[in-house]
Design a protein around this motif. Sequence first.
Motif, PDB file in Angstrom:
ATOM      1  N   GLN A  38     -37.197  22.306 -37.904  1.00 51.21           N
ATOM      2  CA  GLN A  38     -36.908  20.906 -37.919  1.00 51.21           C
ATOM      3  C   GLN A  38     -35.829  20.800 -38.936  1.00 51.21           C
ATOM      4  OE1 GLN A  38     -39.588  19.375 -40.829  1.00 51.21           O
ATOM      5  NE2 GLN A  38     -39.475  17.151 -40.573  1.00 51.21           N
ATOM      6  N   GLN A  47     -27.420  14.630 -36.819  1.00 52.34           N
ATOM      7  CA  GLN A  47     -28.006  15.629 -35.721  1.00 52.34           C
ATOM      8  C   GLN A  47     -27.720  17.135 -35.999  1.00 52.34           C
ATOM      9  OE1 GLN A  47     -26.583  13.918 -31.995  1.00 52.34           O
ATOM     10  NE2 GLN A  47     -28.504  13.121 -31.623  1.00 52.34           N
ATOM     11  N   GLU A  56     -36.273  15.457 -36.687  1.00 55.10           N
ATOM     12  CA  GLU A  56     -37.099  15.852 -35.732  1.00 55.10           C
ATOM     13  C   GLU A  56     -37.555  17.517 -35.638  1.00 55.10           C
ATOM     14  OE1 GLU A  56     -35.032  14.706 -32.058  1.00 55.10           O
ATOM     15  OE2 GLU A  56     -35.427  12.773 -32.427  1.00 55.10           O
ATOM     16  N   ARG A  57     -38.534  17.636 -34.977  1.00 51.19           N
ATOM     17  CA  ARG A  57     -38.728  19.020 -34.819  1.00 51.19           C
ATOM     18  C   ARG A  57     -38.666  19.352 -33.200  1.00 51.19           C
ATOM     19  NH1 ARG A  57     -42.450  17.109 -38.596  1.00 51.19           N
ATOM     20  NH2 ARG A  57     -42.914  18.535 -40.162  1.00 51.19           N
ATOM     21  N   GLN A  58     -38.693  20.942 -33.154  1.00 49.83           N
ATOM     22  CA  GLN A  58     -38.091  21.554 -31.809  1.00 49.83           C
ATOM     23  C   GLN A  58     -38.837  22.858 -31.599  1.00 49.83           C
ATOM     24  OE1 GLN A  58     -34.314  23.223 -30.258  1.00 49.83           O
ATOM     25  NE2 GLN A  58     -34.181  20.964 -29.206  1.00 49.83           N
ATOM     26  N   VAL A  67     -31.269  18.341 -32.246  1.00 50.51           N
ATOM     27  CA  VAL A  67     -32.419  18.133 -32.860  1.00 50.51           C
ATOM     28  C   VAL A  67     -31.890  16.696 -33.705  1.00 50.51           C
ATOM     29  CG1 VAL A  67     -34.158  18.839 -34.465  1.00 50.51           C
ATOM     30  CG2 VAL A  67     -32.818  20.628 -32.865  1.00 50.51           C
TER      31      VAL A  67
END
Length: 310
Positions: free
Chosen positions: A72, A79, A123-125, A119
């Motif tokens: 995250q 970004q 945000e999560r990835q 990301v």
Amino acid sequence: MNRGRRAVGIPLTVVVALLAALLLAPSGGTHALWSDGKTRSLGAVSSDNIGLSARLVSAEPTLPGASRIEVQNTSASLQGSVSATPSVAPVGWDNGLAGQVAVSYAECAGGAGIGTSPVGPGERQELCVQTTAPGSGAAFLRQYAGVTVQVSSALTQTAVGVPTWSSSATVGTQHRVPFPRPTHPGDTLELANVCREPLLVGSATLSWAWPDTTGTVAQQTPAVATWAIQKRVGPDAWQGVVSGISGSARSARLSTADLLSLGSYDVRIVGYSAADPATPVVATFTVNVTSLNLLGTGLLVRCNSATGPL
């Protein structure tokens, strides 16, 4: 005369003031250097919670295997782009496997290469991590069965655009090469293949195969520390009767002296891996044998039956 001096003094004062103003005023070039630019410094976003949060979502305990790591971007407005560097280390006994394990990364959604998609703020990835062993099959297991390796993923998030910044985290997983149970030689369990008794007097010979059913003769097997034979002494209790059998062996003799007393016994083979020599791995079959003697002298061990799996 005094009045003349005062009349001259006034214009001199004005001239001096004008010269001072001209000397102290910045030129056009100097004024441009003083102007403020439009770049954002890291200090301007120091309260933006810039960072990388990472956690293990799932991991297969075997090698080869796969793991899922969630990352995250904790920044509120910037970004980030994530990269990963793996390292593999042995856990206990290794025999060189750790240096041969390959690790690859991809974004789980769509399988895109890691770092392909930035990301966004907050945000999560999910990252999919795949470990690959240098081989498979019986030959591979004879060399490396039971080995555990630690895979550490050093994750780094760097800025996409300005300001320049980075953050990092590390997630570790362990993966083990399975240690198969000893089994009977051949595709089916047959008494003649796992227990042979002497014609007149002497010891019976127990045979087994490992890691597959094809090998019944001695094979170089670094993954096995030793084999042993145990006899059943209770419903769920077993006792060692022969120990320290070479790891490369695929057969061993069982005498009346080993069994210590007359009677019928269920016996089994157990293996001790080089990676975990204190933990027995039991065979998939048992053999029932009878110890015979005459006037206190051991004569032979008779093979009665074989059953499995345990």
